[in-house]
Write an enzyme that holds these catalytic residues in place. Structure first.
Site, PDB file in Angstrom:
ATOM      1  N   ASN A  52      51.814  35.317  51.923  1.00  0.00           N
ATOM      2  CA  ASN A  52      53.152  35.407  52.485  1.00  0.00           C
ATOM      3  C   ASN A  52      53.242  36.619  53.408  1.00  0.00           C
ATOM      4  O   ASN A  52      52.646  37.661  53.159  1.00  0.00           O
ATOM      5  CB  ASN A  52      54.242  35.405  51.405  1.00  0.00           C
ATOM      6  CG  ASN A  52      54.054  36.429  50.316  1.00  0.00           C
ATOM      7  OD1 ASN A  52      52.937  36.786  49.983  1.00  0.00           O
ATOM      8  ND2 ASN A  52      55.149  36.898  49.746  1.00  0.00           N
ATOM      9  N   GLU A  54      56.169  38.495  55.343  1.00  0.00           N
ATOM     10  CA  GLU A  54      57.621  38.570  55.478  1.00  0.00           C
ATOM     11  C   GLU A  54      58.072  39.396  56.682  1.00  0.00           C
ATOM     12  O   GLU A  54      57.360  40.296  57.138  1.00  0.00           O
ATOM     13  CB  GLU A  54      58.207  39.199  54.199  1.00  0.00           C
ATOM     14  CG  GLU A  54      57.951  38.357  52.956  1.00  0.00           C
ATOM     15  CD  GLU A  54      58.454  39.000  51.678  1.00  0.00           C
ATOM     16  OE1 GLU A  54      58.398  38.340  50.637  1.00  0.00           O
ATOM     17  OE2 GLU A  54      58.896  40.165  51.715  1.00  0.00           O
ATOM     18  N   GLU A  64      51.174  29.226  51.341  1.00  0.00           N
ATOM     19  CA  GLU A  64      50.639  27.868  51.468  1.00  0.00           C
ATOM     20  C   GLU A  64      50.689  27.419  52.922  1.00  0.00           C
ATOM     21  O   GLU A  64      49.756  26.773  53.430  1.00  0.00           O
ATOM     22  CB  GLU A  64      51.444  26.899  50.596  1.00  0.00           C
ATOM     23  CG  GLU A  64      51.426  27.241  49.101  1.00  0.00           C
ATOM     24  CD  GLU A  64      52.570  28.155  48.659  1.00  0.00           C
ATOM     25  OE1 GLU A  64      52.979  29.050  49.441  1.00  0.00           O
ATOM     26  OE2 GLU A  64      53.055  27.983  47.525  1.00  0.00           O
ATOM     27  N   CYS A  93      57.056  26.543  46.331  1.00  0.00           N
ATOM     28  CA  CYS A  93      58.477  26.255  46.532  1.00  0.00           C
ATOM     29  C   CYS A  93      58.637  24.844  47.100  1.00  0.00           C
ATOM     30  O   CYS A  93      57.666  24.190  47.507  1.00  0.00           O
ATOM     31  CB  CYS A  93      59.109  27.294  47.449  1.00  0.00           C
ATOM     32  SG  CYS A  93      58.704  27.097  49.203  1.00  0.00           S
TER      33      CYS A  93
HETATM   34 ZN   LIG Z   1      56.795  28.258  49.775  1.00  0.00          ZN
END
Ligand SMILES: [Zn+2]
Length: 142
Positions: A52, A54, A64, A93
């Protein structure tokens, strides 16, 4: 979602999980401090990783998505296995489930390993995580 013993997994799946765990340490989780690492294996057996990344507006890609983008950039087209490593063993998610499904070529059996930072490992499939995926097409009855 089934708990599995990491040491009993095939070498190629252990390698995929290790790649995801190593990539997790590079995550730019500046705001959430929730580091995520992901790895996908493509149709040629090549592994691609993501973490990730951000920004302050919270629009950065998830791990992913990053791994799949890397796969596409390097010439792969189909996800054949996924590993995701988080602190708490959290699953992908909703948006990432749809994104993974997009590149599974309709194979609901694509395995997804979910691993926490203590090494606890769970195995599921994209079909279990996303049983009724969004599509523009009419449901064909299968
Ligand atoms: Zn996700």
């Amino acid at each position: 979602v089934e708990r599995v013993d990491y040491s009993s997994l095939p070498r190629k799946d252990k390698d995929l999980i290790r790649k995801a765990a190593n990539t997790r340490r590079r995550a730019a989780a500046t705001y959430s401090n929730f580091l995520v690492g992901a790895a996908v294996r493509d149709e040629n057996g090549a592994m691609h990783t993501g973490c990730n990344t951000e920004n302050i507006a919270f629009t950065g890609p998830h791990a992913e998505e990053g791994a799949i983008s890397m796969m596409i950039a390097l010439g792969g087209s189909t996800v054949t296995a996924v590993a995701v490593v988080t602190t708490n063993g959290g699953p992908p998610c909703g948006n990432c489930r749809q994104h993974i499904w997009e590149f599974c070529e309709g194979n609901k059996e694509v395995p997804i390993y979910i691993v926490d930072t203590s090494g606890n490992t769970w195995k599921t499939t994209i079909g279990i995580l996303l049983p009724y995926a969004f599509s523009f097409r009419k449901k064909s009855g299968k």
